[in-house]
Design a protein around this motif. Structure first.
Motif, short mmCIF file in Angstrom:
data_model
loop_
_atom_site.label_atom_id
_atom_site.label_comp_id
_atom_site.label_asym_id
_atom_site.label_seq_id
_atom_site.Cartn_x
_atom_site.Cartn_y
_atom_site.Cartn_z
N LEU A 1 0.83 -1.20 0.00
CA LEU A 1 0.00 0.00 0.00
C LEU A 1 0.86 1.25 0.00
N THR A 2 1.97 1.22 0.71
CA THR A 2 2.92 2.34 0.67
C THR A 2 3.48 2.50 -0.74
N LEU A 3 3.80 1.37 -1.38
CA LEU A 3 4.35 1.43 -2.73
C LEU A 3 3.32 1.96 -3.72
N ALA A 4 2.07 1.54 -3.58
CA ALA A 4 1.02 2.04 -4.48
C ALA A 4 0.88 3.55 -4.35
N ASP A 5 0.94 4.06 -3.11
CA ASP A 5 0.89 5.51 -2.90
C ASP A 5 2.08 6.19 -3.56
N LEU A 6 3.25 5.58 -3.50
CA LEU A 6 4.45 6.17 -4.09
C LEU A 6 4.35 6.20 -5.62
N ILE A 7 3.90 5.12 -6.21
CA ILE A 7 3.76 5.04 -7.66
C ILE A 7 2.72 6.05 -8.15
N GLY A 8 1.64 6.17 -7.40
CA GLY A 8 0.50 6.97 -7.82
C GLY A 8 -0.67 6.05 -8.09
N LEU A 9 -1.77 6.25 -7.37
CA LEU A 9 -2.90 5.32 -7.50
C LEU A 9 -3.54 5.42 -8.87
N ASP A 10 -3.45 6.59 -9.51
CA ASP A 10 -3.96 6.69 -10.88
C ASP A 10 -3.13 5.86 -11.84
N VAL A 11 -1.81 5.83 -11.63
CA VAL A 11 -0.95 5.01 -12.48
C VAL A 11 -1.23 3.52 -12.26
N VAL A 12 -1.38 3.13 -10.99
CA VAL A 12 -1.70 1.73 -10.69
C VAL A 12 -3.00 1.33 -11.37
N LYS A 13 -4.00 2.20 -11.29
CA LYS A 13 -5.29 1.90 -11.93
C LYS A 13 -5.14 1.80 -13.45
N GLU A 14 -4.39 2.72 -14.05
CA GLU A 14 -4.21 2.69 -15.50
C GLU A 14 -3.58 1.38 -15.95
N VAL A 15 -2.56 0.93 -15.22
CA VAL A 15 -1.91 -0.33 -15.60
C VAL A 15 -2.86 -1.50 -15.37
N CYS A 16 -3.63 -1.47 -14.28
CA CYS A 16 -4.65 -2.51 -14.06
C CYS A 16 -5.62 -2.56 -15.24
N ASP A 17 -6.06 -1.40 -15.69
CA ASP A 17 -7.00 -1.33 -16.81
C ASP A 17 -6.40 -1.98 -18.06
N VAL A 18 -5.12 -1.65 -18.33
CA VAL A 18 -4.46 -2.21 -19.52
C VAL A 18 -4.32 -3.72 -19.39
N LEU A 19 -3.89 -4.19 -18.22
CA LEU A 19 -3.71 -5.63 -18.01
C LEU A 19 -5.03 -6.37 -18.13
N TYR A 20 -6.08 -5.81 -17.52
CA TYR A 20 -7.37 -6.49 -17.55
C TYR A 20 -7.94 -6.52 -18.97
N ALA A 21 -7.77 -5.42 -19.70
CA ALA A 21 -8.26 -5.38 -21.08
C ALA A 21 -7.56 -6.42 -21.94
N ALA A 22 -6.29 -6.68 -21.64
CA ALA A 22 -5.52 -7.64 -22.45
C ALA A 22 -5.75 -9.08 -22.04
N THR A 23 -5.99 -9.32 -20.73
CA THR A 23 -6.03 -10.70 -20.23
C THR A 23 -7.40 -11.15 -19.73
N HIS A 24 -8.22 -10.20 -19.31
CA HIS A 24 -9.52 -10.49 -18.66
C HIS A 24 -9.36 -11.36 -17.42
N GLU A 25 -8.16 -11.31 -16.82
CA GLU A 25 -7.93 -12.02 -15.56
C GLU A 25 -8.50 -11.18 -14.42
N PRO A 26 -9.37 -11.75 -13.59
CA PRO A 26 -9.94 -10.97 -12.47
C PRO A 26 -8.87 -10.38 -11.56
N SER A 27 -7.74 -11.08 -11.41
CA SER A 27 -6.69 -10.58 -10.52
C SER A 27 -6.08 -9.28 -11.03
N ALA A 28 -6.21 -8.99 -12.32
CA ALA A 28 -5.64 -7.78 -12.90
C ALA A 28 -6.60 -6.60 -12.88
N ALA A 29 -7.87 -6.86 -12.64
CA ALA A 29 -8.86 -5.78 -12.67
C ALA A 29 -8.61 -4.79 -11.53
#
Length: 565
Positions: free
Chosen positions: A230-258
């Motif tokens: 959670l500290t790392l997510a705050d450091l990266i930026g939660l918007d960036v984490v969400k954007e990458v989740c969106d890209v991963l989920y769109a490509a894989t449809h894996e629930p763990s990536a959503a």
């Protein structure tokens, strides 16, 4: 091999300015470009501040700082990149922005210039398709902070020229980086593994059963990573984490990536982490790493004044030493023939099983009680036909009453209690993890019908002995393994897919994410069988098919084969 001496960098935020610094320190001429004169000047300020800090710390001389600054020119015009051998784009993760830049560069740079994107997750193939010469487009993904972290992911498309790939890889080596060459796939190596790990941690926090501090302790102290998820997510930026989740989920449809619901909500309300001053934690000000809403440190009353440690081996010895150093009266019982009646009334009795307490099969939990024998009558293990933990520890259990809290530290110890324990005796299982560079973690398992006072006493006793402790539900994997084992399983799945080799995956996570060791080094240390068994237990308990161990992991477990050799 083509020579690269002049480099352009487009986008002069924190990442882009860091990339400029890397190139300039390596002796290349750099043209830094952003959209306005003010943004270009901001980039200059980032570089001057960064190199100034290095001078203040004695890592860079004033002469070298002047040389670095002198190799960079700053501009707000893309046309100033006409003479560059390589242009690296480092603008925000928006496909439309990147495609527009690459299309524009077609009419500016030389035909033999290389065009690279620093994208962390977007499709290089789609970016390349916007250009007249897609064969010269490649990914050159640096990690933040670029001057510090060694990894560069070199991402190729089906059309990338081999000479371009070789030139960029060779350049990364010249920069002192560790390049990993991979194909175009969502998240590439590091982000595909890291972001799904962060998403799982956020989902765990969503349940409300584990505090953010405990989740972060599990990652930092229990696993040994540089910081908690959670500290790392705050450091990266939660918007960036969400954007990458969106890209991963769109490509894989894996629930763990959503993207988890809580992550989406935080982004919606503008709580993006350190850069806005609020995320999972509240910070002193935007950009600060000083947490202002940490819970007040409180003492843990109720530590046991006397403890018995029953068992043999390194863990038993370490517990005796730690508890004794903390001022606890400790009774060490390391002889199966010892009289255990004297343990009656001891506030806490810790059972330590494991390979040194029995034969190999008993220690692994494969042969705890002879077939067909009632547990209450078991005196020996079928496989070794001698005194084993279930007989020894069972005798200890029979001598105890409600005055004692019994603490099994592993599965063999817990199994040894079957049918042998007074119902009035409180049992509080714990998991004692291997020490890491951040300390030693003990997870205290709270059973659904357990006594809160007993749990607090065990927690306080281990905390007094210098352990970092966390209390969690008595579920398969607890917190540490529930975070770590699926993460390791993802790495094995990536290897099994043929996308990257085990050594390259480990390099990506150590050089790019600061891991003390890569996923496959971790698996080889823990044991593929233990990881596979842990995943199976979690999958059986939750029914989540994503927790099913990778076939390749199972194969290595059955063959007792390491991944790294």
């Amino acid at each position: 091999m083509r020579e690269i001496t002049t480099v352009g960098v487009i986008g002069l935020g924190t990442m882009g300015a860091g990339i400029v610094e890397v190139f300039a320190k390596a002796g290349l001429s750099v043209v830094g470009v952003d959209g306005t004169p003010e943004l270009a000047e901001r980039g200059r300020g980032f570089l001057e501040a960064s190199t100034g800090r290095a001078v203040a710390k004695g890592r860079l001389s004033e002469e070298d700082q002047a040389a670095v600054l002198g190799r960079v020119t700053w501009s707000h015009r893309l046309t100033d990149l006409a003479g560059a051998d390589l242009v690296v784009e480092a603008v925000p993760e928006r496909m439309e922005i990147k495609r527009d830049i690459f299309t524009t560069l077609d009419g500016i740079v030389r035909e033999d210039a290389i065009l690279a994107s620093n994208t962390s997750s977007l499709s290089l193939t789609e970016i390349a398709a916007a250009t007249a010469q897609p064969q010269r487009v490649i990914g050159m993904h640096f990690f933040n902070p670029a001057p510090v972290l060694a990894l560069v992911e070199v991402i190729t498309t089906l059309l990338t020229d081999d000479e371009v790939t070789g030139a960029v890889r060779e350049l990364a080596v010249r920069l002192g980086k560790k390049p990993v060459v991979v194909g175009d796939r969502a998240g590439f190596v590091a982000n595909a593994l890291l972001i799904t790990y962060l998403a799982r941690a956020i989902r765990m926090y969503e349940t409300g059963h584990v505090s953010r501090e405990d989740i972060d302790a599990a990652g930092k102290v229990g696993i040994g990573l540089p910081m908690g998820p959670l500290t790392l997510a705050d450091l990266i930026g939660l918007d960036v984490v969400k954007e990458v989740c969106d890209v991963l989920y769109a490509a894989t449809h894996e629930p763990s990536a959503a993207p988890p619901a809580l992550l989406q909500q935080l982004v919606t309300v503008g709580r993006l982490g350190r850069k806005t001053g609020q995320g999972f934690y509240a910070y002193e000000k935007p950009g600060s790493g000083v947490v202002t809403d940490a819970p007040e440190a409180v003492g843990r009353p109720g530590a046991a004044s006397s403890v018995a440690v029953v068992g043999t081996g390194d863990l038993a010895t370490d517990l005796v030493d730690r508890l004794t150093a903390a001022g606890t009266t400790v009774t060490a019982v390391d002889d199966p023939g010892a009289d255990t009646a004297s343990l009656a009334g001891t506030p806490v009795v810790v059972l330590v099983g494991g390979p040194e307490g029995s034969c190999e099969d008993c220690g692994s939990g494969d042969c705890l009680i002879a077939e067909g024998v009632d547990p209450s009558d078991a005196t020996a293990c079928e496989c070794c036909h001698g005194t084993a933990p279930e007989a020894w520890f069972g005798a200890v259990a029979e001598s105890l009453d409600s005055r004692t809290v019994l603490v099994p530290t592993d599965e063999p110890s817990a199994w040894a209690l079957l049918g042998r324990i007074d119902p009035e005796v409180q049992v509080v299982p714990v998991a004692v993890h291997r020490p890491t560079r951040s300390g030693s973690l003990v997870e205290v398992a709270r059973q659904i019908d357990g006594d809160d006072g007993a749990v607090r006493s065990v927690d306080a006793t281990f905390a007094a002995a210098g352990f970092v402790t966390l209390v969690t539900r008595d579920r398969a994997g607890l917190v540490v393994d529930a975070l770590l084992y699926p993460h390791l399983n993802d790495a094995v799945r990536m290897l099994d897919s043929g996308y990257a080799g085990a050594a390259d995956i480990d390099t990506a996570m150590t050089a790019g994410c600061g891991y003390p060791q890569g996923p496959f080094a971790m698996i080889d240390e823990i044991g593929a069988d233990e990881v596979a068994d842990g995943l199976t237990d979690m999958q059986t308990e939750t029914g989540d098919p994503a927790l099913s161990p990778s076939p390749l992991l199972v194969e290595h477990a059955v063959a007792n084969r390491s991944f790294l050799g």
